[in-house]
Design an enzyme around this catalytic site. Structure first.
Site, short mmCIF file in Angstrom:
data_model
loop_
_atom_site.label_atom_id
_atom_site.label_comp_id
_atom_site.label_asym_id
_atom_site.label_seq_id
_atom_site.Cartn_x
_atom_site.Cartn_y
_atom_site.Cartn_z
N LYS A 1 0.85 -1.20 0.00
CA LYS A 1 0.00 0.00 0.00
C LYS A 1 0.88 1.25 0.00
O LYS A 1 1.92 1.27 0.67
CB LYS A 1 -0.90 -0.03 1.25
CG LYS A 1 -1.94 1.09 1.30
CD LYS A 1 -2.88 0.89 2.48
CE LYS A 1 -3.94 1.96 2.59
NZ LYS A 1 -4.88 1.71 3.72
N SER B 1 -9.83 1.78 2.95
CA SER B 1 -8.95 2.53 2.07
C SER B 1 -7.96 1.66 1.30
O SER B 1 -7.40 2.10 0.30
CB SER B 1 -8.17 3.58 2.86
OG SER B 1 -7.33 2.96 3.82
N SER C 1 -9.94 -0.58 7.13
CA SER C 1 -9.40 -0.44 5.78
C SER C 1 -8.72 -1.66 5.19
O SER C 1 -8.41 -1.67 4.00
CB SER C 1 -8.43 0.73 5.72
OG SER C 1 -9.16 1.91 5.53
#
Ligand code: GLN
Length: 477
Positions: A76, A151, A175
């Site tokens: 990420k 997210s 997330s």
């Protein structure tokens, strides 16, 4: 070329049936062909191949392969990899290059993992749909008109779309779990402090944890074992021993397991098909010998309110460092110092991030601190106590990961409160700091994935993985 699990790939690599270079080449090829899906923000084309060749030489020379030898991973884009762009999907970091490795990154490299690139996300990890990204939304691999969740939307989509075997995400209020649920993959958020946050860009520091997304529980257990553990660079990381998670997981039996099913996780408003898929899986666990215990967590209604007060407060402080002077983007209009700050932040941040900075500043301001921030801290303690009490009575807590299936791109963008509700079931474990995961539970009538969430007591990741593995196994049969 398809590998059902890392174990399967590893065997082929060690038997020299396939080289790291070929495997990495294959993944990069898929990423290239998938360009329109917007999953990756940065792809390490040449670098990843170089690394793969280096690993092939290592094997050739007879040196011991690491635990994650040749594992192709996506990271990420809020986790630091030295020398690589670190954007947090924000305009304000669009030109920033990381100057050091996150601790988890160091640990993965030490065990011979390969990084394919950095994946898309909601800006600074604020969001539930990956739509708050300066790089645009990521389509759900199961239905391109829908969101992959957020997210860590890029992390989930990369694993679901075979653009990485395992991905790292971060979870502040759901997330990792919510996008995992939306994309039909396993997503594990460890206990707060289980691993180091050093090198993870802070959003809500007392909530943030790095998590693992993978297709199966074996891979998640293996990667967690590598990245978990004390780190001198993060004082909130725990000294708690790191077990062999794969062994712990495989020792779990659902026979006699007490599964708490909170009635607040099955409200009237819950999507009917989500409820029925989750209930099917719970019923199977009961048939396998588990005991389903109805429990009640009456404070659940306050979770979202407390979460959005506490995390915005922390975010408003954490994001103060992005001022145009020290990191990333600086406005061209810098007539005086004040204008430089205001313009750099105004132009660099997206609207959700600004909303949260304002909200967080407000709840911390004199006169409102006691009413909002302090109150929310007290609610946090009540939550912790309630979950702890519940987990003294049952072994784990189970319910849906999300109250609805993946929604359409754009559907909730005009209504932030509606978007915040995507996290009603994931936020409590984050407030309490407890480990939780989402495991694929099946599909609704339109073929959209449904996730089942398991919440465990502190440091009980092995048990969560064990039960999740059973859930996956039962579905395969
Ligand atoms: N969707 C939640 C939020 O917007 C959770 C985000 C996260 O876990 N990073 O805050």
């Amino acid at each position: 070329m398809h590998f059902s699990s890392y174990q399967n790939l590893r065997k082929k690599l060690l038997d020299r049936e396939v080289s790291c270079e070929i495997v990495v080449h294959e993944y990069l090829d898929r990423i290239r062909k998938d360009q329109d899906k917007n999953v990756y923000i940065t792809v390490f084309n040449e670098k990843a191949l170089e690394r793969a060749r280096e690993l092939d030489r290592k094997l050739e020379s007879g040196r011991r392969p690491g635990k994650l030898f040749g594992l192709p991973m996506a990271i990420k884009d809020n986790i630091s990899i030295e020398g690589a762009p670190l954007t947090c999907a924000s305009g304000i970091l669009s030109n920033y290059t990381a100057v050091y490795n996150a601790t988890v990154v160091e640990r993965l490299l030490a065990e011979d993992a390969v990084f394919l690139g950095k994946v898309n996300m909601d800006e600074f990890a604020m969001g539930s749909s990956n739509e708050n990204s300066a790089f645009g939304p990521v389509p759900n691999p199961y239905d391109k008109s829908r969101v992959p969740g957020g997210s860590s939307g890029g992390s989930a989509a990369s694993v679901a779309g075979d653009l990485a075997m395992v991905a790292l995400g971060s979870d502040t209020g759901g997330s990792v779990r919510q996008p995992a649920g939306f994309c039909n993959v396993v997503g594990l958020k460890p206990t707060y402090g289980r691993l180091s946050r050093y090198g993870l860009v802070a959003f809500g520091s007392s909530f943030d944890q790095i998590g693992v997304l993978s297709k199966n529980c074996d891979d998640a257990a293996l990667v967690l074992g590598v990245i978990a553990g004390k780190d001198a660079a993060d004082t909130t990381s725990s000294y708690h021993d790191v077990p062999d998670y794969n062994a712990e997981m495989d020792a779990v039996s659902v026979e006699g397991l007490r599964i708490g099913v909170p009635k607040e996780y099955f409200p009237e408003s819950l999507d009917r098909e989500v409820a029925s898929v989750v209930n099917c899986r719970l019923e199977e666990l009961r048939e396998a010998g588990a005991e389903l215990v109805e429990i009640t967590l009456p404070e659940s209604d306050y979770a979202i309110a407390a979460y959005y007060i506490l995390t915005t407060a922390e975010a408003s402080s954490n994001l103060a460092r992005f001022d145009g002077a020290r990191y990333g983007y600086r406005s061209a209009d810098t007539e005086d110092l004040g204008r430089m700050y205001v313009n750099s932040r105004t132009e660099g941040f997206g609207s959700e991030v600004k909303r949260r900075i304002m909200l967080g500043t407000y709840v911390l301001s004199a006169g409102y601190y006691d009413t909002y921030y302090k109150k929310a801290q007290q609610v946090r303690r009540v939550f912790l106590n309630r979950y702890q009490e519940a987990l003294n009575k049952v072994d784990i807590i189970a319910g849906p990961t999300s109250p609805f299936p993946p929604f359409g791109i754009g559907d909730k963008m005009d209504d932030p409160l509606e978007m915040y509700l995507a996290d009603v079931f994931t936020v409590p474990a984050s407030i309490a700091g407890m480990p939780a995961l989402s495991v694929p539970a099946g599909f609704d009538g339109s073929g959209l994935p449904v996730g089942l969430q398991l919440i465990g007591n502190f440091f009980d990741e092995g048990r969560l993985l064990g039960v999740a593995k059973t859930i996956q196994k039962v579905q395969e049969n």
